[in-house]
Write a protein that holds these residues in place. Structure first.
Motif, mmCIF file in Angstrom:
data_model
loop_
_atom_site.group_PDB
_atom_site.id
_atom_site.type_symbol
_atom_site.label_atom_id
_atom_site.label_comp_id
_atom_site.label_asym_id
_atom_site.label_seq_id
_atom_site.Cartn_x
_atom_site.Cartn_y
_atom_site.Cartn_z
ATOM 1 N N MET A 1 -9.504 -0.735 -9.211
ATOM 2 C CA MET A 1 -8.425 -1.729 -9.187
ATOM 3 C C MET A 1 -8.794 -2.781 -8.151
ATOM 4 O O MET A 1 -8.733 -2.527 -6.945
ATOM 5 N N MET A 2 -9.191 -3.952 -8.607
ATOM 6 C CA MET A 2 -9.765 -4.946 -7.699
ATOM 7 C C MET A 2 -8.688 -5.828 -7.062
ATOM 8 O O MET A 2 -8.539 -7.010 -7.370
ATOM 9 N N LEU A 3 -7.942 -5.190 -6.165
ATOM 10 C CA LEU A 3 -6.912 -5.875 -5.380
ATOM 11 C C LEU A 3 -7.064 -5.440 -3.932
ATOM 12 O O LEU A 3 -7.372 -4.277 -3.650
ATOM 13 N N ALA A 4 -6.801 -6.352 -3.003
ATOM 14 C CA ALA A 4 -7.002 -6.056 -1.587
ATOM 15 C C ALA A 4 -6.137 -4.892 -1.121
ATOM 16 O O ALA A 4 -6.605 -3.991 -0.419
ATOM 17 N N HIS A 5 -4.861 -4.899 -1.503
ATOM 18 C CA HIS A 5 -3.991 -3.823 -1.033
ATOM 19 C C HIS A 5 -4.295 -2.501 -1.724
ATOM 20 O O HIS A 5 -4.036 -1.436 -1.166
ATOM 21 N N ALA A 6 -4.883 -2.555 -2.927
ATOM 22 C CA ALA A 6 -5.350 -1.315 -3.563
ATOM 23 C C ALA A 6 -6.518 -0.742 -2.770
ATOM 24 O O ALA A 6 -6.625 0.474 -2.581
ATOM 25 N N THR B 1 0.826 -1.197 0.000
ATOM 26 C CA THR B 1 0.000 0.000 0.000
ATOM 27 C C THR B 1 0.861 1.248 0.000
ATOM 28 O O THR B 1 0.565 2.232 -0.672
ATOM 29 N N ALA B 2 1.953 1.219 0.749
ATOM 30 C CA ALA B 2 2.796 2.403 0.882
ATOM 31 C C ALA B 2 3.309 2.891 -0.458
ATOM 32 O O ALA B 2 3.458 4.095 -0.689
ATOM 33 N N ALA B 3 3.558 1.966 -1.380
ATOM 34 C CA ALA B 3 4.098 2.358 -2.680
ATOM 35 C C ALA B 3 3.116 3.168 -3.502
ATOM 36 O O ALA B 3 3.503 3.868 -4.431
ATOM 37 N N ASP C 1 -13.134 -3.069 -4.208
ATOM 38 C CA ASP C 1 -13.748 -3.729 -5.357
ATOM 39 C C ASP C 1 -15.041 -3.069 -5.804
ATOM 40 O O ASP C 1 -15.414 -3.141 -6.975
ATOM 41 N N ALA C 2 -15.746 -2.438 -4.877
ATOM 42 C CA ALA C 2 -17.052 -1.858 -5.208
ATOM 43 C C ALA C 2 -16.961 -0.713 -6.201
ATOM 44 O O ALA C 2 -17.929 -0.420 -6.899
ATOM 45 N N VAL D 1 0.735 0.514 -7.743
ATOM 46 C CA VAL D 1 0.246 -0.591 -6.917
ATOM 47 C C VAL D 1 0.623 -1.918 -7.596
ATOM 48 O O VAL D 1 0.181 -2.200 -8.705
ATOM 49 N N PRO D 2 1.449 -2.733 -6.941
ATOM 50 C CA PRO D 2 1.885 -3.986 -7.567
ATOM 51 C C PRO D 2 0.824 -5.070 -7.477
ATOM 52 O O PRO D 2 -0.129 -4.969 -6.703
ATOM 53 N N ALA D 3 0.994 -6.104 -8.276
ATOM 54 C CA ALA D 3 0.114 -7.274 -8.224
ATOM 55 C C ALA D 3 0.967 -8.511 -8.434
ATOM 56 O O ALA D 3 2.054 -8.437 -9.021
#
Length: 498
Positions: free
Chosen positions: A373-378, A13-15, A368-369, A402-404
């Motif tokens: 960007m549907m990622l948890a850390h996003a 998240t920090a990134a 996600d709603a 935000v990485p994946a």
């Protein structure tokens, strides 16, 4: 004083954040625990509907800003990521990955280690229990961190009313008021029409994570992150896999060069085949060990019948849809698009996706709603950003930073656009794209592990030298990508990195 360490997504998240003003964020530890004052007109400063990784991140940051905070958990502390997603799936991948490694006699022999692959066994029940226990432990840590910091965790699912500052607790019917409201309801698996899910022989990721049995032959509808990770688990435990992909290519959302190598390393060398440009138009559940699952496939273009498969199990991995039903959105004049809530880049809710849509004051939507960007850390990054905007410090998440990752063996990781997307962006914005690529075969550590298969490529702006994107497939790709995400976030140039 108890400090609980909760979520490994914090570093990712920090990134996503540009540097925040240090003075604005210096808080004494005591303020996190002691401040419960709020505007006397409201029960809470911030009410958060949803308690997944996004809602949790927003709640912790709200408390760090001395805001009185309520979280409407809906009986699902941790949300999809912790209970039915990232966390238990990584447990299955870790355990099945050990099985794969110990059964790879040729690889171990090259390192001077001799094993009898037939002597390697596993307990399906034990692997399933590992995943369930991990999810339970992380869920407990999340809830503990919220209560320790003074958040009010309410069991019911929150919903909106016609009043701009009200939230109804579904468990009690009680109405609470808050100055600002953050929607973080998450998402649920999408099941296409014609597919009947019984979560036994035809299942989504929710059912697959319970690992009730290891099917001899499993079809996976969809070849994205979720499908690819589960193919890794199933083949390690002895299953054969068939991918059914509606688009003309396998792994359609991945960078094409990465997908090509992934096809060789993760599909071609394993008991996996795939069918592209076809729809699973009808999937009928079976009975484990007695009756097969029937899958009728039609051509994605002509819609003509192509083939019917009979398999032991079918996993539906066709993406996710927002969990926004029955939230009272219509009471606030919010028009969704397939369930997605339109937001500004500051996570403020808009009445619709229309150009002339209005921004609704004091209402935010993260995770996600909103479909950004549907990622948890996003989601966690967006939650922190929403709180920043609530307290008056304008902030926008840099989603390109935000990485994946896909935690297969070997791993795939990326940050920023694919090469195809970067080429389009460069043409549109008028700059020249540069590319630098390295091979894992040139890395001594990779060779020492006998893991020389893999590449890492850096995409950059030739004019400024700034890193635009990085894509990696190979050993520890998910660890390596964080340095790359930091580079994108900080605007680091390739000259500085070299």
């Amino acid at each position: 004083m108890r400090i609980t360490f909760v979520c490994a997504t914090l570093f990712a998240t920090a990134a996503a954040f540009a540097p925040l003003q240090t003075q604005q964020h210096q808080r004494s530890l005591s303020s996190l625990f002691m401040s419960d004052e709020t505007d006397s007109d409201f029960d809470f400063d911030v009410a958060i509907i949803g308690c997944g990784v996004g809602g949790h991140g927003a709640a912790l940051h709200a408390r760090a800003q001395d805001l009185k905070t309520a979280v409407f958990a809906g009986g699902d502390v941790g949300g999809t990521c912790v209970n039915r997603g990232c966390v238990p799936s990584k447990a299955l991948l870790a355990a099945s990955g050990r099985v794969r490694e110990m059964k790879d006699a040729a690889h171990l022999e090259s390192l001077g280690v001799t094993v009898d692959p037939d002597a390697v066994s596993f307990s399906r029940e034990g692997i399933a229990a590992h995943a369930a226990n991990l999810a339970s432990r992380v869920k407990g840590n999340l809830e503990g961190s919220l209560t320790a910091l003074g958040c009010d965790v309410l069991e019911g699912r929150g919903s909106l009313t016609g009043n701009p500052h009200e939230v109804v607790d579904s468990a009690t019917g009680k109405v609470y008021t808050a100055k600002d409201i953050i929607l973080a309801p998450g998402s649920i698996p999408f099941v296409p029409p014609g597919i009947t899910v019984d979560e036994k022989t035809v299942f989504t990721s929710d059912g697959a994570l319970q690992l009730p049995y290891v099917p001899e032959w499993v079809a996976i509808v969809g070849s994205g992150y979720i499908g690819l990770e589960f193919s890794d688990v199933y083949t390690a435990l002895g299953s054969e896999v068939t991918f059914i992909e509606a688009l003309p290519m396998i792994m359609p959302t991945f960078d094409r060069e990465i997908a090509k190598l992934a096809e060789r390393l993760l599909i071609r060398d394993r008991p996996i085949d795939y069918k592209t440009a076809v729809f699973a138009s009808e999937v009928t559940p079976g009975i484990p060990g007695e009756k097969p699952v029937t899958i009728k496939m039609i051509d994605a273009n002509t819609k003509e019948h192509v083939e019917t498969l009979e398999v032991d199990a079918c996993m539906v991995a066709t993406g996710r849809v927002p969990n926004t039903k029955d939230m009272g959105l219509e009471d606030r004049g919010i028009e969704t698009n397939r369930g997605f809530v339109a937001v500004t880049d500051k996570m403020e809710v808009k009445t619709s996706n229309a150009e002339d849509a209005e921004v609704i004051p004091n209402l935010y939507c993260i995770g996600d709603a909103n479909g950004v960007m549907m990622l948890a850390h996003a989601a966690s990054a967006q939650g922190i950003s929403a709180v920043e905007n609530i307290v008056g410090r304008t902030h926008v998440v840099n989603h390109d930073a935000v990485p994946a990752a896909c935690f297969t063996h070997p791993e795939i990781a990326m940050v920023g656009p694919t090469e195809e997307q970067a080429i389009e962006r460069a043409e549109k914005e008028g700059w020249e794209l540069g590319k630098s690529q390295g091979n894992f075969r040139a890395n001594s550590k990779a060779l020492a592990e006998g893991e020389g298969n893999g590449i890492a490529k850096v995409l950059y702006n030739k004019g400024t030298g700034k890193v635009v994107a990085v894509h990696i497939i190979g050993m520890h790709a998910a660890d390596l990508i964080q340095e790359c995400a930091n580079a994108v976030a900080a605007g680091t140039t390739v000259q500085e990195l070299s």
